[in-house]
Design an enzyme around this catalytic site. Structure first.
Site, short mmCIF file in Angstrom:
data_model
loop_
_atom_site.label_atom_id
_atom_site.label_comp_id
_atom_site.label_asym_id
_atom_site.label_seq_id
_atom_site.Cartn_x
_atom_site.Cartn_y
_atom_site.Cartn_z
NE ARG A 1 -4.00 1.90 2.36
CZ ARG A 1 -4.34 2.55 3.47
NH1 ARG A 1 -3.75 2.29 4.63
NH2 ARG A 1 -5.29 3.47 3.43
CG HIS B 1 -1.59 5.54 0.27
ND1 HIS B 1 -2.30 5.99 1.36
CD2 HIS B 1 -2.42 4.66 -0.38
CE1 HIS B 1 -3.49 5.40 1.38
NE2 HIS B 1 -3.59 4.59 0.35
CG ASP B 2 5.95 7.60 -2.89
OD1 ASP B 2 5.90 8.80 -2.57
OD2 ASP B 2 6.89 7.12 -3.55
CB VAL C 1 0.90 12.11 -3.12
CG1 VAL C 1 1.05 13.53 -2.62
CG2 VAL C 1 -0.44 11.52 -2.66
N GLY D 1 3.91 11.74 -7.68
CA GLY D 1 4.66 10.69 -8.37
C GLY D 1 5.42 9.80 -7.40
CG ASP E 1 7.90 11.98 -4.94
OD1 ASP E 1 7.18 11.23 -4.23
OD2 ASP E 1 7.66 13.19 -5.07
CB SER F 1 6.55 12.87 -1.55
OG SER F 1 5.47 12.15 -2.11
CG ASN G 1 -1.19 8.79 3.74
OD1 ASN G 1 -1.58 7.82 3.09
ND2 ASN G 1 -0.55 9.81 3.19
N PRO H 1 -7.66 8.26 -3.59
CG PRO H 1 -8.11 6.42 -4.94
CD PRO H 1 -7.03 7.38 -4.58
CG HIS I 1 -8.31 -3.46 -1.52
ND1 HIS I 1 -9.29 -2.52 -1.67
CD2 HIS I 1 -7.18 -2.77 -1.20
CE1 HIS I 1 -8.78 -1.30 -1.46
NE2 HIS I 1 -7.50 -1.44 -1.19
CB THR I 2 -6.35 -10.41 -2.88
OG1 THR I 2 -6.37 -11.78 -2.50
CG2 THR I 2 -4.91 -10.06 -3.23
CB THR J 1 -6.93 -16.41 1.34
OG1 THR J 1 -7.31 -15.73 0.12
CG2 THR J 1 -7.44 -17.83 1.30
C1 HEM Z 1 -9.14 1.96 -5.93
C2 HEM Z 1 -9.05 2.83 -4.95
C3 HEM Z 1 -8.62 2.44 -3.57
C4 HEM Z 1 -9.27 2.79 -2.43
C5 HEM Z 1 -10.51 3.66 -2.30
C6 HEM Z 1 -8.55 2.17 -1.34
C7 HEM Z 1 -8.87 2.31 -0.01
C8 HEM Z 1 -8.31 1.58 1.01
C9 HEM Z 1 -8.73 1.64 2.39
C10 HEM Z 1 -9.82 2.54 2.95
C11 HEM Z 1 -7.99 0.74 3.08
C12 HEM Z 1 -8.08 0.44 4.58
C13 HEM Z 1 -7.26 1.46 5.34
C14 HEM Z 1 -7.56 1.46 6.82
O1 HEM Z 1 -8.69 1.12 7.20
O2 HEM Z 1 -6.66 1.84 7.60
C15 HEM Z 1 -7.08 0.13 2.15
C16 HEM Z 1 -6.17 -0.84 2.47
C17 HEM Z 1 -5.26 -1.38 1.58
N1 HEM Z 1 -5.07 -0.96 0.29
FE1 HEM Z 1 -6.29 0.20 -0.78
N2 HEM Z 1 -7.50 1.46 -1.84
C18 HEM Z 1 -7.51 1.59 -3.21
C19 HEM Z 1 -6.58 1.07 -4.08
C20 HEM Z 1 -5.47 0.36 -3.71
C21 HEM Z 1 -4.36 0.03 -4.57
C22 HEM Z 1 -4.25 0.46 -6.03
C23 HEM Z 1 -3.48 -0.70 -3.84
C24 HEM Z 1 -2.17 -1.28 -4.24
C25 HEM Z 1 -1.84 -1.61 -5.47
C26 HEM Z 1 -4.05 -0.85 -2.51
C27 HEM Z 1 -3.51 -1.58 -1.50
C28 HEM Z 1 -4.07 -1.71 -0.24
C29 HEM Z 1 -3.62 -2.69 0.74
C30 HEM Z 1 -2.59 -3.76 0.50
C31 HEM Z 1 -4.37 -2.46 1.90
C32 HEM Z 1 -4.22 -3.18 3.25
C33 HEM Z 1 -3.13 -2.48 4.03
C34 HEM Z 1 -2.83 -3.05 5.40
O3 HEM Z 1 -3.39 -4.07 5.80
O4 HEM Z 1 -1.99 -2.43 6.09
N3 HEM Z 1 -5.23 -0.16 -2.46
N4 HEM Z 1 -7.30 0.65 0.92
#
Ligand code: HEM
Ligand SMILES: *[C@@H]1O[C@H](CO)[C@@H](O)[C@H](O)[C@H]1NC(C)=O
Ligand SMILES: *[C@@H]1O[C@H](CO)[C@@H](O)[C@H](O)[C@H]1NC(C)=O
Ligand SMILES: *[C@@H]1O[C@H](CO)[C@@H](O)[C@H](O)[C@H]1NC(C)=O
Length: 325
Positions: A65, A69-70, A73, A75, A77, A79, A97, A166, A196-197, A246
């Site tokens: 993740r 998030h880097d 924002v 690019g 980099d 940041s 964040n 987003p 999100h798998t 899983t």
């Molecule tokens: C499509 C738009 C996306 C939205 C709205 C979104 C939103 C979120 C949110 C709300 C969480 C939970 C954060 C929390 O409750 O503290 C999350 C977790 C996560 N996101 Fe996304 N996400 C998006 C795309 C992505 C992308 C593109 C990736 C990576 C390629 C990603 C990877 C992850 C991972 C791996 C987690 C779990 C992190 C952890 O367990 O520490 N997400 N995301």
């Protein structure tokens, strides 16, 4: 002067030819960027990531993740990695964040290990890209060659972190627009959301979805409601797995969940909601085809990690990922 104007010098001609034909491009990322300067970088990063994930499986998700998030924002980099100081406001406390992104201590460990073998050579931005790949591989996902040569920023943007990452309440149209602004297609959005798998989310980020949305399996909603109280402010940080099947294995279950209306976030279920919506066919396809998902996830990751890198003489190679040199 007139003849010089009509017949430009040979070097100038060469310059125009090369810069316009693309044969002499601006410095670009390449997979062998550290081939001479730090061939040990891959083994060094991998072993720290491996032991961090051995200690806590979730860390692989958290590290993946960080790259998202880097890159969204300013690019890719690094940041995101800059700490706040009394005179500098970074991205870490921006809404998406704050109390949510994690893994900075692991990044510090990786940077320290890399500095030991090749001091001053490998950027924090590249470390994030390698670390994200390694996390995916270690949790059972696809492997790919990471392009390198990014440099580290000397700035960050709290405002852009709030505006450009987003949030989970976004609609499909909002998500599509957000990704399009970063040069990513609807297909990239769908494949990258497959991240999100793995990993966990906090109640405050899925409360509205499990109580108010109708595009959710009712037994799944009840199951999640049991550990996420309705009242705002109560149990906000209680965690649930993004993939109920899983949560520590990188596979295509995310799409199986969406097809069964068991996406945890509103934004997840947006990808599979309205019959006839243009994201539905791809979600269905990935739910039945792991190889296709893995392939497209890799394509998306490479595109995402190519967002506006600092190259050449721009930026710097930070000594400590948390602060500018
Ligand atoms: C499509 C738009 C996306 C939205 C709205 C979104 C939103 C979120 C949110 C709300 C969480 C939970 C954060 C929390 O409750 O503290 C999350 C977790 C996560 N996101 Fe996304 N996400 C998006 C795309 C992505 C992308 C593109 C990736 C990576 C390629 C990603 C990877 C992850 C991972 C791996 C987690 C779990 C992190 C952890 O367990 O520490 N997400 N995301
Ligand atoms: C970040 O979270 C902390 C609580 O841990 C809170 O005190 C602070 O106000 C938040 N920062 C911002 C900018 O919202
Ligand atoms: C989200 O989409 C709605 C319409 O679908 C639009 O009115 C709104 O401005 C969008 N929000 C953002 C932040 O893009
Ligand atoms: C659900 O919708 C209602 C009415 O719009 C709103 O008051 C409430 O805050 C929303 N969220 C939850 C978790 O009930």
């Amino acid at each position: 002067m007139a003849s010089n104007f009509l017949f430009p010098s040979l070097p100038l001609l060469l310059f125009l030819l090369l810069t316009h034909s693309g044969a002499w491009p601006a410095p670009q990322l390449s997979t062998d960027f550290y081939g001479r300067s730090c061939p040990q970088v891959f083994d060094t990063v991998r072993s720290v990531v491996q032991s961090a994930i051995q200690q806590e499986r979730r860390m692989g998700a958290s590290l993946l993740r960080l790259l998202f998030h880097d890159c969204f924002v300013l690019g890719c980099d690094a940041s995101l990695l800059l700490d706040d100081t009394p005179t500098f406001r970074g991205e870490k406390t921006a809404k998406p964040n704050n109390n949510s992104v994690r893994g900075f201590e692991v990044v510090d460990q990786i940077k320290a290990a890399v500095e030991k073998v090749c001091p001053g050579v490998v950027s924090c931005a590249d470390i994030l890209a390698i670390t994200a790949r390694d996390s995916v591989v270690i949790l059972g996902g696809p492997d790919w060659e990471v392009k390198l040569g990014r440099r580290d920023s000397r700035k960050a943007s709290f405002k852009k972190a709030n505006r450009e990452i987003p949030p989970p309440f976004f609609s499909l149209a909002n998500l599509t627009a957000s990704f399009a602004r970063k040069g990513l297609s609807l297909g990239d959005l769908i494949a990258l959301s497959g991240a999100h798998t793995i990993g966990l989310a906090q109640c405050l980020n899925f409360r509205d979805h499990i109580y108010n949305d109708t595009d959710i399996d009712s037994s799944f909603a009840k199951m999640r409601q049991a550990y996420c109280p309705r009242a705002v402010g109560s149990g906000d940080s209680i965690l649930a797995p993004l993939d109920l099947q899983t949560p520590t294995v990188f596979n295509n279950d995310y799409y199986n969940n969406l097809v069964a209306f068991k996406g945890l976030l509103h934004s997840d279920q947006e990808l599979f909601k309205t019959i006839g919506s243009n994201s539905v066919p791809l979600v269905k396809y990935y739910s039945g085809n792991t190889a296709a998902f893995f392939n497209d996830f890799v394509v998306g990751m490479i595109k995402m990690s190519d967002i506006r890198p600092l190259t050449g003489k721009k930026g710097e190679i930070r000594k400590n990922c948390r602060k500018m040199n």
